[in-house]
Design a protein around this motif. Sequence first.
Motif, PDB file in Angstrom:
ATOM      1  N   LEU A  96       0.778  -1.177   0.053  1.00  0.00           N
ATOM      2  CA  LEU A  96      -0.015  -0.020   0.065  1.00  0.00           C
ATOM      3  C   LEU A  96       0.819   1.253   0.262  1.00  0.00           C
ATOM      4  O   LEU A  96       1.964   1.516   0.707  1.00  0.00           O
ATOM      5  CB  LEU A  96      -0.903   0.106   1.291  1.00  0.00           C
ATOM      6  CG  LEU A  96      -2.003  -1.104   1.067  1.00  0.00           C
ATOM      7  CD1 LEU A  96      -2.826  -1.251   2.608  1.00  0.00           C
ATOM      8  CD2 LEU A  96      -2.889  -1.093   0.052  1.00  0.00           C
ATOM      9  N   LYS A  97       0.431   2.039  -0.714  1.00  0.00           N
ATOM     10  CA  LYS A  97       1.196   3.536  -0.872  1.00  0.00           C
ATOM     11  C   LYS A  97       0.355   4.683  -0.118  1.00  0.00           C
ATOM     12  O   LYS A  97       0.736   5.588  -0.074  1.00  0.00           O
ATOM     13  CB  LYS A  97       1.376   4.064  -2.258  1.00  0.00           C
ATOM     14  CG  LYS A  97       2.341   2.775  -3.127  1.00  0.00           C
ATOM     15  CD  LYS A  97       3.670   2.674  -2.324  1.00  0.00           C
ATOM     16  CE  LYS A  97       4.440   1.443  -3.255  1.00  0.00           C
ATOM     17  NZ  LYS A  97       5.416   0.839  -2.393  1.00  0.00           N
ATOM     18  N   SER A  98      -0.973   4.402   0.086  1.00  0.00           N
ATOM     19  CA  SER A  98      -1.824   5.366   0.760  1.00  0.00           C
ATOM     20  C   SER A  98      -2.674   4.778   1.594  1.00  0.00           C
ATOM     21  O   SER A  98      -3.003   3.513   1.689  1.00  0.00           O
ATOM     22  CB  SER A  98      -2.843   6.145  -0.406  1.00  0.00           C
ATOM     23  OG  SER A  98      -3.483   5.369  -1.020  1.00  0.00           O
ATOM     24  N   CYS A  99      -3.435   5.334   2.551  1.00  0.00           N
ATOM     25  CA  CYS A  99      -4.217   5.119   3.675  1.00  0.00           C
ATOM     26  C   CYS A  99      -5.407   4.401   2.989  1.00  0.00           C
ATOM     27  O   CYS A  99      -6.116   5.265   2.123  1.00  0.00           O
ATOM     28  CB  CYS A  99      -4.393   6.187   4.673  1.00  0.00           C
ATOM     29  SG  CYS A  99      -5.206   5.628   5.948  1.00  0.00           S
TER      30      CYS A  99
END
Length: 158
Positions: A96-99
Amino acid sequence: MKTKESVLQPPENALPAEQRKNVTTFEYVCLMLVIGAVTLCPASAFAFSQADLFDSVEEGYDIKLENDIYLSQILVIPSGSNITLDLSSHKLDMGLKSCVENGSVIRVEKGSTLKNEDTSGYNSGLITGGIGFLAGLAVTVLSLNSARKKKEESKITV
């Protein structure tokens, strides 16, 4: 006169009579050691893929990673489990790169234990790529790097 072979014989109920007469003491002791080793050793599995990993957790096996594994969903350690995850210099990555909601790499359910270790000798195993929230209440980031543990294990018990 008794010989060494006749001193230690398998118990009457250990093997069928036709097999018992052909078993030497040495073979019997080896057989008992093997049976003992199988019953005393915890079940363990090698994980080459996400499917292997999830199947092993479902069966309650201790797991040794044999490849870097990229997850498409949270690895859930079910209630009542006591599992050791040996990273063995490999990476367990959610990527994952974002929440996102439910963005954890691993969820350890109540009443279970997960022990993280790296027995490769390099202590470079990594659990990473998780960033998220659960029902809008909290941010969950899980990144465990065995190298930072200096050959110590980490243990999560809920």
